[in-house]
Design a protein around this motif. Structure first.
Motif, PDB file in Angstrom:
ATOM      1  N   VAL A 128      -3.987  10.055  17.978  1.00  9.58           N
ATOM      2  CA  VAL A 128      -5.332  10.810  17.795  1.00  9.58           C
ATOM      3  C   VAL A 128      -6.217  11.010  19.085  1.00  9.58           C
ATOM      4  O   VAL A 128      -7.278  11.721  19.031  1.00  9.58           O
ATOM      5  CB  VAL A 128      -6.061  10.096  16.784  1.00  9.58           C
ATOM      6  N   LYS A 129      -5.796  10.454  20.037  1.00  7.83           N
ATOM      7  CA  LYS A 129      -6.529  10.660  21.473  1.00  7.83           C
ATOM      8  C   LYS A 129      -6.282  12.077  21.989  1.00  7.83           C
ATOM      9  O   LYS A 129      -5.159  12.599  21.916  1.00  7.83           O
ATOM     10  CB  LYS A 129      -5.905   9.772  22.413  1.00  7.83           C
ATOM     11  N   PRO A 130      -7.190  12.872  22.412  1.00  2.00           N
ATOM     12  CA  PRO A 130      -7.091  14.084  22.919  1.00  2.00           C
ATOM     13  C   PRO A 130      -6.078  14.321  23.980  1.00  2.00           C
ATOM     14  O   PRO A 130      -5.744  13.578  24.861  1.00  2.00           O
ATOM     15  CB  PRO A 130      -8.191  14.529  23.647  1.00  2.00           C
ATOM     16  N   ARG A 131      -4.960  15.269  23.486  1.00  7.11           N
ATOM     17  CA  ARG A 131      -3.798  15.478  24.569  1.00  7.11           C
ATOM     18  C   ARG A 131      -2.824  14.227  24.866  1.00  7.11           C
ATOM     19  O   ARG A 131      -1.850  14.330  25.277  1.00  7.11           O
ATOM     20  CB  ARG A 131      -4.245  16.024  25.871  1.00  7.11           C
ATOM     21  N   TRP A 132      -3.172  12.982  24.140  1.00 12.39           N
ATOM     22  CA  TRP A 132      -2.165  11.930  24.492  1.00 12.39           C
ATOM     23  C   TRP A 132      -0.811  11.672  24.175  1.00 12.39           C
ATOM     24  O   TRP A 132       0.047  11.674  24.838  1.00 12.39           O
ATOM     25  CB  TRP A 132      -2.899  10.429  23.983  1.00 12.39           C
ATOM     26  N   LEU A 133      -0.695  12.288  22.620  1.00 11.49           N
ATOM     27  CA  LEU A 133       0.900  12.327  22.322  1.00 11.49           C
ATOM     28  C   LEU A 133       1.440  13.458  22.916  1.00 11.49           C
ATOM     29  O   LEU A 133       2.674  13.237  23.292  1.00 11.49           O
ATOM     30  CB  LEU A 133       0.540  12.681  21.007  1.00 11.49           C
ATOM     31  N   LEU A 134       0.831  14.639  23.236  1.00 15.73           N
ATOM     32  CA  LEU A 134       1.712  15.595  23.952  1.00 15.73           C
ATOM     33  C   LEU A 134       1.954  15.177  25.100  1.00 15.73           C
ATOM     34  O   LEU A 134       3.310  15.447  25.765  1.00 15.73           O
ATOM     35  CB  LEU A 134       0.738  16.922  23.982  1.00 15.73           C
ATOM     36  N   ASN A 135       1.081  14.425  25.966  1.00 16.18           N
ATOM     37  CA  ASN A 135       1.593  13.989  27.502  1.00 16.18           C
ATOM     38  C   ASN A 135       2.510  12.942  27.344  1.00 16.18           C
ATOM     39  O   ASN A 135       3.563  12.941  28.246  1.00 16.18           O
ATOM     40  CB  ASN A 135       0.243  13.535  27.938  1.00 16.18           C
ATOM     41  N   PHE A 136       2.689  12.157  26.314  1.00 19.58           N
ATOM     42  CA  PHE A 136       3.474  11.222  26.136  1.00 19.58           C
ATOM     43  C   PHE A 136       4.939  11.607  25.978  1.00 19.58           C
ATOM     44  O   PHE A 136       5.858  11.400  26.704  1.00 19.58           O
ATOM     45  CB  PHE A 136       3.075  10.071  24.836  1.00 19.58           C
ATOM     46  N   LEU A 137       5.006  12.605  24.996  1.00 16.57           N
ATOM     47  CA  LEU A 137       6.273  13.357  24.766  1.00 16.57           C
ATOM     48  C   LEU A 137       6.702  14.088  26.013  1.00 16.57           C
ATOM     49  O   LEU A 137       8.154  14.065  26.295  1.00 16.57           O
ATOM     50  CB  LEU A 137       6.310  14.096  23.412  1.00 16.57           C
ATOM     51  N   ARG A 138       6.027  14.971  26.676  1.00 19.00           N
ATOM     52  CA  ARG A 138       6.350  15.772  27.684  1.00 19.00           C
ATOM     53  C   ARG A 138       6.875  14.988  29.065  1.00 19.00           C
ATOM     54  O   ARG A 138       7.415  15.362  30.057  1.00 19.00           O
ATOM     55  CB  ARG A 138       5.247  16.668  28.379  1.00 19.00           C
ATOM     56  N   GLY A 139       6.381  13.570  28.881  1.00 16.81           N
ATOM     57  CA  GLY A 139       6.618  12.817  30.108  1.00 16.81           C
ATOM     58  C   GLY A 139       8.213  12.011  29.843  1.00 16.81           C
ATOM     59  O   GLY A 139       8.423  11.345  30.869  1.00 16.81           O
ATOM     60  N   ILE A 140       8.691  12.395  28.978  1.00 16.74           N
ATOM     61  CA  ILE A 140      10.084  11.820  28.561  1.00 16.74           C
ATOM     62  C   ILE A 140      11.333  12.492  29.248  1.00 16.74           C
ATOM     63  O   ILE A 140      11.216  13.646  28.970  1.00 16.74           O
ATOM     64  CB  ILE A 140      10.299  11.137  26.956  1.00 16.74           C
ATOM     65  N   ARG A 141      11.912  11.949  30.220  1.00 20.05           N
ATOM     66  CA  ARG A 141      13.028  12.732  30.763  1.00 20.05           C
ATOM     67  C   ARG A 141      14.121  13.150  30.141  1.00 20.05           C
ATOM     68  O   ARG A 141      14.395  12.348  29.215  1.00 20.05           O
ATOM     69  CB  ARG A 141      13.273  12.032  32.062  1.00 20.05           C
ATOM     70  N   PRO A 142      14.850  14.263  30.350  1.00 22.42           N
ATOM     71  CA  PRO A 142      15.983  14.768  29.714  1.00 22.42           C
ATOM     72  C   PRO A 142      16.921  13.770  29.378  1.00 22.42           C
ATOM     73  O   PRO A 142      17.801  13.514  28.271  1.00 22.42           O
ATOM     74  CB  PRO A 142      16.373  15.897  30.510  1.00 22.42           C
ATOM     75  N   ALA A 143      17.298  12.759  30.581  1.00 16.36           N
ATOM     76  CA  ALA A 143      18.319  11.848  30.415  1.00 16.36           C
ATOM     77  C   ALA A 143      18.061  10.951  29.349  1.00 16.36           C
ATOM     78  O   ALA A 143      19.041  10.229  28.305  1.00 16.36           O
ATOM     79  CB  ALA A 143      18.517  11.200  31.715  1.00 16.36           C
TER      80      ALA A 143
END
Length: 506
Positions: free
Chosen positions: A411-426
């Motif tokens: 529930v932290k602002p933008r935390w979940l989105l940043n976490f998921l976007r940081g996972i590399r395609p591999a």
């Protein structure tokens, strides 16, 4: 003339003998080599039709299979018994266990597990299945929060899948982890085939409570129950409301559950714990996305995060409304209110197959069928449920197929989105490949498949047998006034922490 051909005949015979010997050696060596295709060894009957729909399987079971099942005679007791009958059974079990102890070097560890299935009156079994079968098309039958009753029963139909496999003729079964026995002294465990969820949802309230009391008396009157206090008896209570009015009287039994909710909303303290009970997966609402489906959909998954369901829940599910406020309006995120029925199923299935990650937050209880819908859809689950216990975790490593996020982080602002976007395609590709492998562990079917959920139930149960016997025997010899309960709490509290940085995270 004959004498001139004798040496040539002998040489031909010798050559033929050497050839046969060579072929024999080659065949022997080949037989020692590992199988080239292990899939066929695991599924020797791949030509058999496998049914994963509860409604279709139940229809076939009631109209074709059940009538031709042999009426196997066993020693189920029809009424209450006295201490003498319990003592006689105890003596027979002692003789059987000692025989197995000295004859089998692996006893009591190992498979197949020997399970005795009670032959309960039909009002607890077949009559309830027919009740569902004859009413499941009445989609107007809803719970107080608007959920279709019959779909809820399907989600929690683990009691049907296990029972149907156990009572099927051995010639039609594929599982090697469990065998049904027909004499109680031969059993490791006892299975109670009472359909607690169907009766709860489809019977009038007082009628259901009366049936619960009847079932309670019936099972506790059995000599094997009296002998162990029910500790070696398996009771399917997969919906958190099922058998609720009387289950305090059967808290020693092994409960088959969807989760353990330590908040106290659904289970009282001391009723459920991992050492005794077993968590089983919900029956998925969505169709399996098989290998062909995955190869087509994975390259086209353009949605980052998907969730479709009820946006407002009670208890631990209150986090859903907070997540909605945090994630609404993001371009590659879909958060929408779910609807019941075929239209809702189609929308959920389409959304999951177009998404990389599927959010699985807590609802009224820590668990949800949504987790298993995501797994069979090839969508990486993002689990936001701090009290969740998972099925078969002694066998399966969920870190390879799911992400765990604490509620406080989510529930932290933008935390979940940043976490998921940081996972590399591999990393995403590896988890998708693991999902394809793991999906078979969550597909109930008829006939039950090796490494399917029915099979994993008995593999997990086998690990509990020694401890069950320990507590059963301990309870039998405790004297009045002794300290019969442990005085310390050794279980670690379940509290989800966000997954540590995965290899490949930027």
């Amino acid at each position: 003339m004959a004498g001139k051909h004798t040496p040539r005949s002998k040489s031909r015979i010798l050559l033929l003998s050497l050839s046969l010997l060579g072929f024999s050696v080659l065949f022997f060596l080949f037989s020692l080599s590992p199988l080239r295709n292990p899939t066929h060894s695991q599924f020797p009957n791949t030509n058999i039709h496998v049914e994963t729909s509860f409604v279709s399987s139940l229809e076939d079971f009631l109209t074709h299979k059940a009538p031709r099942f042999p009426n196997i005679r066993d020693d189920t007791v029809g009424g209450a018994v006295g201490e003498e009958e319990v003592r006689k059974l105890d003596d027979r079990i002692y003789d059987s266990e000692m025989d197995r102890l000295y004859r089998d070097p692996y006893y009591p560890v190992g498979l197949p597990l020997k399970v005795y299935v009670y032959n309960m009156p039909s009002k607890f079994t077949y009559d309830l299945l027919w009740l569902f079968r004859n009413t499941y098309k009445e989609t107007s039958n809803l719970t107080s929060n608007g959920s279709p009753v019959h779909r809820l029963i399907e989600q929690h139909s683990i009691d049907y899948w296990l029972w149907a496999d156990l009572i099927a003729p051995e010639s039609e079964r594929l599982l090697k982890s469990v065998v049904r026995v027909h004499r109680q002294e031969e059993a490791d465990l006892f299975y109670i085939p009472f359909f607690t969820t169907i009766s709860f949802f489809l019977m009038e309230k007082q009628q259901c409570k009366a049936l619960y009391r009847e079932a309670l008396k019936w099972m506790t009157d059995q000599p094997a129950w009296k002998r162990s206090g029910g500790r070696d008896h398996i009771l399917p209570v997969h919906h958190p409301w099922s058998f609720k009015s009387v289950r305090r009287y059967v808290k020693n039994a092994i409960w088959l559950l969807p989760d353990m909710d330590s908040t106290g909303n659904w289970y009282k303290p001391g009723q459920v714990y991992l050492e005794k009970d077993l968590i089983l997966p919900y029956v998925a609402n969505l169709d399996l996305c098989d290998a062909k489906c995955l190869s087509e959909t994975n390259p086209k998954r353009s949605t980052l995060l998907f969730f479709r369901g009820r946006l407002k829940r009670n208890a631990g599910g209150k986090i859903r409304s907070k997540l909605v406020g945090e994630l609404t309006g993001v371009d590659d995120v879909i958060i929408e209110e779910g609807t019941a029925g075929e239209g809702g199923k189609a929308a959920a299935q389409s959304g999951m197959r177009k998404s990389l990650f599927c959010m699985s937050p807590a609802g009224d209880t820590p668990s949800s069928a949504r987790l298993f819908d995501a797994i069979v859809s090839g969508c990486i689950p993002v689990i936001i449920s701090d009290e969740l216990e998972l099925p078969f975790e002694g066998l399966l490593d969920y870190r390879k197929i799911a992400l765990f996020v604490s509620s406080s982080d989510a529930v932290k602002p933008r935390w979940l989105l940043n976490f998921l976007r940081g996972i590399r395609p591999a990393v995403i590709k590896e988890m998708q490949q693991n999902l394809a492998k793991y999906s078979r562990h969550f597909l109930y079917s008829s006939p039950a498949q090796p490494l399917g959920p029915e099979d994993l139930v008995w593999r997990m149960m086998a690990g509990k047998v020694v401890n069950i016997k320990l507590h059963s025997r301990r309870s039998q010899r405790l004297v009045e006034g002794s300290r019969s309960l442990c005085t310390c709490e050794c279980r670690v509290t379940n509290a989800t922490k966000t997954s540590p940085a995965l290899p490949g995270l930027s």
